[in-house]
Design an enzyme around this catalytic site. Structure first.
Site, PDB file in Angstrom:
ATOM      1  N   ASN A 186       2.765  94.283 -35.961  1.00 46.94           N
ATOM      2  CA  ASN A 186       4.081  93.450 -36.035  1.00 46.94           C
ATOM      3  C   ASN A 186       4.765  93.172 -37.393  1.00 46.94           C
ATOM      4  O   ASN A 186       3.995  93.133 -38.141  1.00 46.94           O
ATOM      5  CB  ASN A 186       3.488  92.049 -35.373  1.00 46.94           C
ATOM      6  CG  ASN A 186       3.078  91.123 -36.490  1.00 46.94           C
ATOM      7  OD1 ASN A 186       3.969  90.522 -37.036  1.00 46.94           O
ATOM      8  ND2 ASN A 186       1.719  90.975 -36.857  1.00 46.94           N
ATOM      9  N   ARG A 187       6.026  93.165 -37.200  1.00 46.17           N
ATOM     10  CA  ARG A 187       6.811  92.652 -38.316  1.00 46.17           C
ATOM     11  C   ARG A 187       7.724  91.483 -37.838  1.00 46.17           C
ATOM     12  O   ARG A 187       9.085  91.558 -38.093  1.00 46.17           O
ATOM     13  CB  ARG A 187       7.449  93.980 -38.984  1.00 46.17           C
ATOM     14  CG  ARG A 187       8.503  94.588 -37.962  1.00 46.17           C
ATOM     15  CD  ARG A 187       9.108  95.459 -38.698  1.00 46.17           C
ATOM     16  NE  ARG A 187       9.955  96.483 -37.805  1.00 46.17           N
ATOM     17  CZ  ARG A 187       9.608  97.661 -37.424  1.00 46.17           C
ATOM     18  NH1 ARG A 187       8.538  98.144 -37.636  1.00 46.17           N
ATOM     19  NH2 ARG A 187      10.571  98.436 -36.570  1.00 46.17           N
ATOM     20  N   ASN A 214      -6.012  88.238 -42.691  1.00 44.98           N
ATOM     21  CA  ASN A 214      -4.580  88.383 -41.806  1.00 44.98           C
ATOM     22  C   ASN A 214      -4.285  90.024 -41.679  1.00 44.98           C
ATOM     23  O   ASN A 214      -5.639  90.608 -41.725  1.00 44.98           O
ATOM     24  CB  ASN A 214      -3.310  88.163 -42.714  1.00 44.98           C
ATOM     25  CG  ASN A 214      -1.963  87.538 -42.094  1.00 44.98           C
ATOM     26  OD1 ASN A 214      -1.776  88.105 -41.150  1.00 44.98           O
ATOM     27  ND2 ASN A 214      -1.510  86.586 -42.368  1.00 44.98           N
ATOM     28  N   PHE A 238       7.658  85.633 -39.010  1.00 44.98           N
ATOM     29  CA  PHE A 238       7.590  84.096 -39.005  1.00 44.98           C
ATOM     30  C   PHE A 238       8.914  83.599 -38.127  1.00 44.98           C
ATOM     31  O   PHE A 238       9.437  82.739 -38.534  1.00 44.98           O
ATOM     32  CB  PHE A 238       7.654  83.451 -40.159  1.00 44.98           C
ATOM     33  CG  PHE A 238       6.526  83.510 -41.256  1.00 44.98           C
ATOM     34  CD1 PHE A 238       5.420  83.983 -40.692  1.00 44.98           C
ATOM     35  CD2 PHE A 238       6.663  83.026 -42.278  1.00 44.98           C
ATOM     36  CE1 PHE A 238       4.199  83.980 -41.288  1.00 44.98           C
ATOM     37  CE2 PHE A 238       5.480  82.968 -42.993  1.00 44.98           C
ATOM     38  CZ  PHE A 238       4.154  83.683 -42.756  1.00 44.98           C
ATOM     39  N   GLY A 243     -10.011  91.780 -35.512  1.00 42.58           N
ATOM     40  CA  GLY A 243     -10.753  92.698 -34.723  1.00 42.58           C
ATOM     41  C   GLY A 243     -11.793  92.283 -33.930  1.00 42.58           C
ATOM     42  O   GLY A 243     -12.834  92.980 -33.494  1.00 42.58           O
ATOM     43  N   ASN A 288      -0.347  79.896 -44.767  1.00 41.19           N
ATOM     44  CA  ASN A 288      -0.549  81.240 -44.671  1.00 41.19           C
ATOM     45  C   ASN A 288       0.497  81.618 -45.810  1.00 41.19           C
ATOM     46  O   ASN A 288       1.630  81.658 -45.831  1.00 41.19           O
ATOM     47  CB  ASN A 288       0.251  81.610 -43.350  1.00 41.19           C
ATOM     48  CG  ASN A 288       0.418  83.109 -43.124  1.00 41.19           C
ATOM     49  OD1 ASN A 288      -0.117  83.849 -43.908  1.00 41.19           O
ATOM     50  ND2 ASN A 288       0.774  83.201 -41.904  1.00 41.19           N
ATOM     51  N   ALA A 337      -3.372  82.168 -35.189  1.00 40.63           N
ATOM     52  CA  ALA A 337      -2.129  81.784 -35.092  1.00 40.63           C
ATOM     53  C   ALA A 337      -1.218  82.905 -34.970  1.00 40.63           C
ATOM     54  O   ALA A 337      -1.733  84.378 -35.036  1.00 40.63           O
ATOM     55  CB  ALA A 337      -1.668  81.541 -36.806  1.00 40.63           C
ATOM     56  N   GLY A 338      -0.169  82.782 -34.609  1.00 38.29           N
ATOM     57  CA  GLY A 338       0.914  84.028 -34.116  1.00 38.29           C
ATOM     58  C   GLY A 338       1.153  84.079 -32.501  1.00 38.29           C
ATOM     59  O   GLY A 338       2.216  84.402 -31.938  1.00 38.29           O
ATOM     60  N   SER A 392       1.000  86.752 -44.727  1.00 39.06           N
ATOM     61  CA  SER A 392       1.611  87.637 -43.945  1.00 39.06           C
ATOM     62  C   SER A 392       2.473  88.786 -44.932  1.00 39.06           C
ATOM     63  O   SER A 392       3.277  88.495 -45.875  1.00 39.06           O
ATOM     64  CB  SER A 392       2.719  87.001 -43.314  1.00 39.06           C
ATOM     65  OG  SER A 392       3.704  87.831 -42.396  1.00 39.06           O
TER      66      SER A 392
END
Length: 336
Positions: free
Chosen positions: A111-112, A246, A115, A297, A172, A62-63, A175
């Site tokens: 990343n920040r 995550n 959502f 990873g 989720n 996801a993302g 995060s």
């Protein structure tokens, strides 16, 4: 070779602009002769997991496709499954920009995003229009302005709206970019959330005449005791799977690198070792009681194999895909 050339161009751009351009190109190329740049025929490596048949064990995490805009393109790349989202009940812009940073020498990303998405209704419309053969996972979260004590309601709203269209639903709660969200991983808060989700799942299974499995996505920044407690809750509430992990808040292995000081979750090669350790610990606790999807990873066949040897039945890629392209999926699947 083609992807290496494309990557050189993309990496000249701001990370989020490059991401948005890639999504637009996938949409534009799909179904045209230009999709030969990423379309690939891969051997079948079927895996049974959570009551579903995956054509191979390599998925997109996801993302990358938050709004379900490129399902057909990722399907054409040969992924065994594609997880879209994270999606929230209402649209939200996410955190202020810049909010996405490459750590090129470490093959990592911070990343920040927070959502950012166009809302669950928009995603459902995209899913309904898409034609694909892979398993589709839909990752759900809560809106930033929903108080954490009311967070379960957001998950239930999303679950109700996506249930009919999902192969599985990923929950989720891990995060690091939504304030307070990770607190849902612990103790009574987790038990209450899972209990409510499980009750809603039973209700929706009866309504739609199909059972859609639930998988919980957890953080890498957990102690062994915390992982043990999560496993107890997963078993107690009959959750169907767990996704590990995550992004991490730990910067130990990237200290001193450009952008390493930026706030947010770190993904890619720097989290590889820790996420594999979490998979191993989960497998020790869970055995064969519920399956594990390993992510963090996975940037080579060897990294994927390590996750599987630690106990994962399926793996997902994201940052490794950014750095290596569709060829990564091919290399993993062909060598399994």
């Amino acid at each position: 070779m083609l992807y290496r050339l494309a990557r050189t161009g993309f990496f000249q751009l701001d990370a989020e602009k490059a991401h948005d351009l890639a999504i637009k190109n996938f949409q534009r190329f799909n179904g045209t002769p230009l999709d030969l740049f990423y379309r690939q025929q891969l051997p079948n490596r079927p895996v049974e997991c959570m009551g579903l048949t995956f054509r191979n064990p390599v998925g997109l995490a996801a993302g990358l496709d938050k709004n379900g805009e490129c399902i057909e393109a990722f399907d054409a790349m040969g992924f065994g499954f594609v997880e879209v989202g994270t999606v929230t009940p209402r649209p939200q812009p996410g955190n202020d920009k810049p909010r996405l940073f490459r750590l090129v020498e470490a093959e990592g990303i911070i990343n920040r995003m927070g959502f950012n998405n166009l809302g669950v209704d928009h995603l459902v419309e995209n899913v309904k229009k898409a034609k694909y053969n892979c398993v589709l996972g839909i990752n759900i979260g809560k809106n930033k302005d929903t108080p954490i004590e009311n967070g379960a309601e957001d998950y239930l709203i999303c679950m109700e709206k996506v249930y009919e269209y999902a192969g599985y639903i990923a929950v989720n709660i891990s995060s690091p970019n939504t304030p307070g969200l990770r607190s849902l991983q612990y103790g009574e808060a987790l038990d209450e959330l899972l209990s409510e989700l499980k009750a809603k799942q039973a209700e929706l299974a009866e309504k739609h005449g199909k059972y859609v499995p639930l998988a919980l996505k957890i953080a890498p920044d957990l102690s062994d005791d915390e992982i043990s407690q999560i496993c107890e809750s997963l078993i107690k509430n009959n959750i169907d799977g767990v996704i590990a992990t995550n992004t991490t808040l730990d910067r130990t292995v990237v200290e001193g690198m450009k952008h390493a000081h930026e706030a947010g979750g770190l993904s890619g090669r720097p989290v590889q070792s820790r996420s594999t350790e979490v998979v191993r610990k989960l497998h020790q606790e869970l055995g064969d009681k519920l399956p594990i999807i390993g992510v963090g990873g996975v940037d080579s066949y060897v990294a994927a194999k390590e996750k599987m040897m630690a106990g994962a039945q399926l793996v997902q890629v994201y940052t490794g895909f950014i750095y290596h392209g569709p060829g990564l999926v091919r290399d993993i699947v062909k060598n399994l």
